[in-house]
Design an enzyme around this catalytic site. Structure first.
Site, PDB file in Angstrom:
ATOM      1  N   CYS A 158      36.470  23.010  31.678  1.00 51.39           N
ATOM      2  CA  CYS A 158      37.775  23.529  32.974  1.00 51.39           C
ATOM      3  C   CYS A 158      37.771  22.579  34.191  1.00 51.39           C
ATOM      4  O   CYS A 158      37.170  22.354  34.788  1.00 51.39           O
ATOM      5  CB  CYS A 158      37.047  25.262  33.215  1.00 51.39           C
ATOM      6  SG  CYS A 158      38.723  25.482  34.529  1.00 51.39           S
ATOM      7  N   CYS A 374      45.185  36.079  51.109  1.00 51.55           N
ATOM      8  CA  CYS A 374      45.239  35.292  50.550  1.00 51.55           C
ATOM      9  C   CYS A 374      45.824  36.060  49.666  1.00 51.55           C
ATOM     10  O   CYS A 374      47.000  35.881  48.349  1.00 51.55           O
ATOM     11  CB  CYS A 374      44.059  35.738  49.210  1.00 51.55           C
ATOM     12  SG  CYS A 374      43.270  37.712  49.048  1.00 51.55           S
TER      13      CYS A 374
HETATM   14  C1  SAM Z   1      38.563  38.372  50.717  1.00 54.60           C
HETATM   15  S1  SAM Z   1      37.044  38.572  50.466  1.00 54.60           S
HETATM   16  C2  SAM Z   1      36.721  37.939  52.662  1.00 54.60           C
HETATM   17  C3  SAM Z   1      35.466  38.045  52.282  1.00 54.60           C
HETATM   18  C4  SAM Z   1      34.567  37.118  53.846  1.00 54.60           C
HETATM   19  N1  SAM Z   1      35.766  37.336  54.637  1.00 54.60           N
HETATM   20  C5  SAM Z   1      34.609  35.551  53.518  1.00 54.60           C
HETATM   21  O1  SAM Z   1      35.010  34.817  53.644  1.00 54.60           O
HETATM   22  O2  SAM Z   1      34.114  35.495  52.403  1.00 54.60           O
HETATM   23  C6  SAM Z   1      37.457  40.608  50.875  1.00 54.60           C
HETATM   24  C7  SAM Z   1      36.114  41.655  51.210  1.00 54.60           C
HETATM   25  O3  SAM Z   1      36.327  43.126  51.769  1.00 54.60           O
HETATM   26  C8  SAM Z   1      35.349  43.764  50.598  1.00 54.60           C
HETATM   27  N2  SAM Z   1      36.217  44.478  50.690  1.00 54.60           N
HETATM   28  C9  SAM Z   1      37.194  45.539  50.138  1.00 54.60           C
HETATM   29  N3  SAM Z   1      37.633  46.270  50.858  1.00 54.60           N
HETATM   30  C10 SAM Z   1      36.848  46.579  52.179  1.00 54.60           C
HETATM   31  C11 SAM Z   1      36.990  48.233  52.910  1.00 54.60           C
HETATM   32  N4  SAM Z   1      38.467  48.738  52.386  1.00 54.60           N
HETATM   33  N5  SAM Z   1      36.241  47.768  53.476  1.00 54.60           N
HETATM   34  C12 SAM Z   1      35.400  46.636  53.965  1.00 54.60           C
HETATM   35  N6  SAM Z   1      35.335  45.563  53.261  1.00 54.60           N
HETATM   36  C13 SAM Z   1      36.601  45.911  51.788  1.00 54.60           C
HETATM   37  C14 SAM Z   1      35.398  42.813  49.510  1.00 54.60           C
HETATM   38  O4  SAM Z   1      34.453  43.555  49.169  1.00 54.60           O
HETATM   39  C15 SAM Z   1      35.157  41.316  49.878  1.00 54.60           C
HETATM   40  O5  SAM Z   1      33.837  41.087  50.211  1.00 54.60           O
END
Ligand code: SAM
Length: 415
Positions: A158, A374
């Protein structure tokens, strides 16, 4: 309506499909078709307001069309744009961010910054999940899902991941064959092997392989060999990653993302950092490490929060507090303490901000918000709510973390 039609493609959707019009004027989405192409298509789905077509023949190809690198391109659900030069992909993403956001909010042109292109358009992913499959003759497959399907495309490489993947795929497939292991079948809910998840620390060369099996007799997490976490280095920090934790999938570009965020904030005025949806703490710890300001991180996944706490210790960043909880609930407890010079970082999943979280944030009287998104469509919706509540959008900075795919990362500064 004729099932076979000739269509001129005018633009690309967010999602990567070519958009054209059928003879009756209805919009049609055609995967792998590019703007300025004329294609003969078969209509495979008809909806009230649009249709979906499949290319039968490219009658007039776009001048920009190139040969894809991967032989599975067009079948595999992983990439949509290997047939477009990387420069062009980046331009498309930049204009999609502008279009999607401008559709919701009227903004001055200078707020939209040119996209930051990826350092490596190939072999950039530090995580990939391959699935096991089996054909009618009992042949075992290991690869990625076909687009819009649960069928597996058997792969021996990949191009989005490190080239060590070739050896891993071969070993993973042989392991199943040599041990006569069965493959999990979703429809029948029987069989054993489900997937092989590979994580690779590009800067540490540490490798983690998770074999996921569907058998309730097995413990939920069982270490076969090595350590239960790998490390990855980003800028001057080291991060621990456990099997279940979210970790930014493009290591090189994460470093660029972090420095871009740092450049957007006024470190001298900064009082507190709130990293909402903090994952393993990458963004918050980076900013706290550079600015020496207190950090509160909120994240819903338990094991990820444990990683965040360990990461703070490992990098000797004091004055940090990581809380397991859903942002939409936990924010109610902290919002009263957010001061005018507080920095709030939000990095939600693709669905964007929960209405309850959005309500609390938009009601803040003053603060700086860095929204890392994203998904430009949910970003546009949430930005409109901020603007309607009196927030000002200062910078919209697209950054390409996912070359060859339609996915777009965007950093927005709101004050
Ligand atoms: C796009 S990731 C971003 C993680 C981090 N900011 C990084 O850059 O590595 C989104 C994160 O939000 C968490 N998440 C999803 N829904 C959530 C919620 N309602 N409250 C808190 N965290 C949440 C997920 O587990 C994930 O780790």
């Amino acid at each position: 309506m004729d099932k076979i039609q000739t269509v001129r493609i005018n633009s690309l959707s967010y999602g990567g499909q070519g958009i054209g019009k059928l003879e009756n004027g209805k919009v049609v989405f055609v995967s792998y078709a590019l703007p300025e192409e004329t294609v003969k298509i078969e209509i495979i789905k008809k909806k009230k307001s649009f249709a979906i077509g499949r290319i039968l023949e490219i009658i007039e190809p776009s001048e920009k069309r190139i040969e894809p690198l991967c032989s599975a391109f067009g079948k595999c659900g992983g990439c949509v744009w290997q047939n477009i030069p990387y420069e062009e992909q980046a331009k498309i993403k930049e204009s999609q961010v502008r279009e999607i956001i401008s559709h919701q909010i009227e903004l001055k042109e200078e707020i939209f910054k040119p996209i930051i292109k990826a350092v490596n358009p190939w072999r950039y992913r530090n995580k990939i999940e391959f699935s096991y499959g089996m054909d009618k003759a009992g042949q075992i497959f290991l690869g990625l899902f076909r687009s819009n399907s649960y069928k597996i495309i058997d792969l021996d490489d990949c191009f989005l991941t490190d080239d060590k993947i070739k050896e891993i795929l071969k070993t993973g497939r042989n392991f199943a064959k040599e041990n006569n292991l069965t493959v999990f079948k979703m429809k029948k809910n029987e069989g054993l092997l489900r997937s092989l998840i590979v994580r690779y620390g590009f800067n540490t060369q540490e490798l983690m392989i998770n074999l996921v099996a569907a058998n309730s007799d097995l413990p939920t997490s069982h270490l076969i060999s090595g350590k239960n976490k790998i490390k990855e280095k980003i800028d001057d920090l080291t991060f621990l990653i456990s099997p279940e934790s979210f970790f930014q999938s493009n290591t090189n570009m994460t470093e660029v993302l972090l420095n871009t965020i740092l450049n957007l904030i006024d470190s001298d005025k900064l009082e507190n950092i709130y990293d909402l949806f903090c994952g393993t703490g990458i963004i918050g710890l980076f900013i706290a490490g550079k600015t020496k300001k207190p950090l509160i991180g909120i994240e819903s996944n338990d094991s990820t929060i444990l990683d965040a706490k360990e990461n703070a210790e490992l990098n000797q960043i004091g004055n940090t507090h990581f809380i397991t909880g859903e942002v939409e609930k936990a924010i109610l407890d902290i919002s009263g303490n957010i001061t005018a010079n507080g920095l709030i970082i939000v990095d939600p999943p693709r669905v964007g901000l929960h209405p309850k979280a959005l309500k609390v944030l938009t009601e803040l009287k003053s603060a700086t918000i860095i929204y890392v998104s994203c998904n430009p469509t949910t970003l546009a919706r949430d930005l409109a709510a901020f603007v309607n509540s009196g927030f000002k959008i200062e910078v919209i900075q697209p950054i390409d973390m996912f070359p060859q795919t339609y996915h777009i990362e965007t950093i927005v500064k709101l004050t």
